[in-house]
Design an enzyme around this catalytic site. Structure first.
Site, short mmCIF file in Angstrom:
data_model
loop_
_atom_site.label_atom_id
_atom_site.label_comp_id
_atom_site.label_asym_id
_atom_site.label_seq_id
_atom_site.Cartn_x
_atom_site.Cartn_y
_atom_site.Cartn_z
N VAL A 18 0.83 -1.20 0.00
CA VAL A 18 0.00 0.00 0.00
C VAL A 18 0.87 1.26 0.00
O VAL A 18 0.61 2.21 -0.75
CB VAL A 18 -0.96 0.00 1.21
CG1 VAL A 18 -1.74 1.30 1.26
CG2 VAL A 18 -1.91 -1.19 1.12
N ILE A 140 -13.99 0.59 -0.48
CA ILE A 140 -15.41 0.92 -0.31
C ILE A 140 -15.51 2.12 0.63
O ILE A 140 -15.00 2.06 1.75
CB ILE A 140 -16.17 -0.28 0.28
CG1 ILE A 140 -16.08 -1.48 -0.66
CG2 ILE A 140 -17.63 0.09 0.55
CD1 ILE A 140 -16.75 -2.73 -0.10
N GLY A 191 -2.11 -15.69 -3.61
CA GLY A 191 -1.73 -14.46 -2.93
C GLY A 191 -2.89 -13.80 -2.18
O GLY A 191 -2.78 -12.68 -1.72
N LYS A 209 -12.28 -4.64 11.91
CA LYS A 209 -12.98 -3.72 11.01
C LYS A 209 -14.39 -3.42 11.52
O LYS A 209 -14.87 -2.29 11.45
CB LYS A 209 -13.05 -4.33 9.60
CG LYS A 209 -11.68 -4.43 8.93
CD LYS A 209 -11.77 -5.25 7.65
CE LYS A 209 -10.41 -5.37 6.96
NZ LYS A 209 -10.43 -6.39 5.89
N GLY A 307 -6.26 -4.87 -1.41
CA GLY A 307 -5.43 -4.74 -2.61
C GLY A 307 -4.80 -3.36 -2.68
O GLY A 307 -5.31 -2.40 -2.11
#
Lengths: 439, 439
Positions: A18, A140, A191, A209, A307
């Site tokens: 990231v 999102i 992965g 989360k 991702g």
């Protein structure tokens, strides 16, 4: 704060997947960022573990550092962007950054779940922003929606698929009747799962989360330790087959729901979801969050929950918003509404025992007359009404059969008690699974 | 601006369905609002057409007025909330409110489509906010997502179902093979369609909303007049039947897509959508917006696009955000990023003729040998490759048959030209429909 003509300097903590995405976006989209925020934004420092590692593209000279002080103690750094992950030392770094009057953007669900309330209070007292869109739901935009666009709602519930690894495995299991272990190792080779998959498949990641989302939705602390958490490793291919026959998909859901008594029920576990519900159609590594509010009704947000690019979208969105608002005087405008209802932390979470839910039960029993009657009597004695019974997979060799029972809504504690009694019946070989049914 | 201890006063313009919802929320949730914004928020005036009409609950004495000056000229009103609808006089009222230094919240898609750019410039120059979450997507928080959480993205496309009336009618037509006129009158009797349904069924309402969303997504003006707009009245029950056989649903989509040359293609029309796509599963009066960005990938937001409560959710969210930020000095923090790319208004919309799309064509032809060969030759001459052909509904009485042809992606102008030639063939009774296929 910098003058309006001076650049905004970023200190980036972490330059992995990231972090690399954020660094690339800051450099490649410099002109866009200037246009969208009115300010020049510079990556001044990036904290890494190994400054000697070959990186593509190579960061400009002087940007890499292995010393966090080069970011935390640099008065010219205005915004700290943390994408290291893990509670420590990231949490301490963020405390120091906020205490030093720096704005913070973080993608760290664990830090926000464990220390979110105290970090937000610190940000408030320092009049700086602390944004964390990427900490739940990846790309999102659910965090901002709860803090801003949906703020007028009394949120009733959140039901979400917020772990892509788990959803990938469940999608594989459903589509090809793949056993769990095989689907997991496939996810690892693709992965999508880590070498140690515990955090994902045991629901811990989803609980972090849900803690973040629930705290925003219900304006009170939802400690992740208080969230009832079950993983997906007990699911067998037969559960997916039976669920499909009954008209359901199996998804790992993270659910937080306001209760009439002011408490919140918060749980992460596999659930049967009606196959025509949009949550049942969330496939592979995709995520989705359903929010139900008194005014907005039911809203579903669907997208990539993880991702490099999707997470970079969220982190960069936060950076742009911090920069746009960096000249505003007054209170830091972007912080969420805190602890409004005055609940004691942890006291407001309703135990799973008090859940009212319909259930799917799978048992292995002796294949003989009268078995169902014995089981049905114990369930009935426990105030549990049976909705459907399917007998399956009779095995003449062992003389056993699979029994799948669904119930009408019942109290979790009653079901667990009755099931313990059922397990002791001589005709019952094993209680193989209990899965809650969501409507 | 009011002192930090003084209440924020609202002037509400319009007290119909949505206005009533906003007035009720301001009154019923006063304590919540205080907690969420740190300020007391009061409904000071509400502009109505008929002050004598019985209202339930009755507004406090002195609130109702039929004179807009009681809001626009009152220096004690800090925020104007406009839910009257229509371009005029609402647009002029909003101009005056902004010019007078009042913050504005509006649900008015027509005003934002027609005058959004100039109103936003005025707000900017007056250092006040102009928020319009409810103007597109109703309770779906898409406007704020485009302005804030997704801001770092280079948005590639928006594909949306943003007219609930149309989607209700199409859902009825698909489920029960109901003809259009019947489904429309059913929608009218359910209160989902107005007595004059033109704005909804001809795509005008969706074009206003697409203008709002497209302008935010692409940071340039997307005038609603430049949007190619087709209604749904040409669709017949047979189109739904054939589409289903081909694996598609029919939805009215509002689409805006960035083109490689920097222009934007913007269009509202019925489209074939693969039946396993989430947009195909948006039923009844629900709305959905799919956003594709370079970083976030594909995000879908699904929820109620209209109705009193959902629209109130959006309007109240805007009000709360304006109030939270009302003490911030500096530039108005919540305005969208304007016209960044320097395109001329209207010059940047690509004509529909230059669309590249796959097509579904339905024709009534003579039921005789060689017909398909003649049609295929004309399509081939026009550079259009046929993907599938279905011959259907042979009618021995008239000696005709229905021919359904799908094409590979072709240029719209080529298809229209070829179809005009096909229509002139002696063996072709009529060209009954052309529907674009979205993948």
């Amino acid at each position: 704060m910098p003058g309006t003509m001076e650049p905004i300097n970023i200190g980036l903590m972490g330059l992995g997947t990231v972090g690399g995405g954020v660094a690339a976006a800051l450099s490649n989209n410099a002109e866009e960022i200037q246009r969208k925020t009115g300010r020049t934004v510079c990556l001044r420092r990036a904290l890494v573990r190994d400054a000697g590692k070959t990186r593509e593209p190579a960061p400009p000279a002087g940007v890499l550092t292995t010393n966090p002080e080069d970011i935390l103690a640099d008065p010219e750094i205005h915004v700290v962007v943390e994408v290291m992950g893990g509670d420590s030392p990231a949490g301490e770094y963020l405390e120091r950054a906020l205490a030093g009057g720096k704005h913070v953007v973080t993608a760290n669900k664990e830090v926000m779940a464990r220390r979110g309330a105290s970090l937000l209070a610190l940000a408030q007292s320092q009049s700086v922003n602390l944004l964390f869109e990427a900490s739940a739901g990846g790309g999102i935009p659910i965090v901002g929606c709860l803090m801003s666009q949906l703020l007028a709602n009394d949120i009733r519930s959140i039901r979400s698929i917020i772990n892509g690894t788990t959803n990938y495995i469940l999608t594989r299991m459903a589509r090809s009747q793949t056993p769990f272990a095989e689907a997991l190792s496939e996810a690892q080779s693709q992965g999508y799962a880590e070498a140690d998959p515990t955090n994902d498949v045991e629901g811990i990641d989803a609980a972090y989360k849900l803690s973040v989302l629930g705290s925003l939705a219900f304006h009170q602390s939802i400690p992740h330790e208080a969230i009832h958490t079950e993983g997906i490793s007990r699911l067998g291919p037969e559960d997916f087959r039976y669920a499909a026959e009954l008209g359901y998909a199996i998804k790992s859901l993270a659910i937080a729901a306001a209760q009439p008594d002011g408490t919140v029920q918060a749980r992460v576990h596999p659930a049967l979801v009606p196959e025509d519900h949009l949550l049942a159609k969330v496939d592979g590594v995709y995520n989705a969050v359903e929010v139900t509010g008194d005014l907005c009704g039911q809203i579903i947000l669907h997208g990539q929950g993880a991702g490099r690019d999707a997470t970079t979208s969220a982190v960069m969105g936060d950076i742009l918003n911090v920069v746009r608002f960096i000249d505003s005087a007054g209170p830091p405008p972007l912080l969420p509404v805190p602890n409004g209802r005055g609940h004691q932390v942890g006291n407001s979470i309703r135990p799973i025992d008090e859940l009212s839910s319909a259930y799917y039960l799978r048992l292995t029993c002796a294949d003989q007359a009268g078995v169902l009657a014995q089981i049905a009597r114990l369930l009935g004695d426990g105030n549990i009404s049976i909705a459907t019974v399917i007998q399956k997979d009779t095995d003449p060799g062992s003389g056993t059969a699979q029994l799948v029972i669904t119930t009408y809504p019942s109290r979790e504690a009653d079901v667990q008690t009755a099931l313990a009694a059922v397990a002791k019946l001589g005709v019952v070989v094993s209680v193989d699974n209990l899965i809650r049914i969501e409507q």
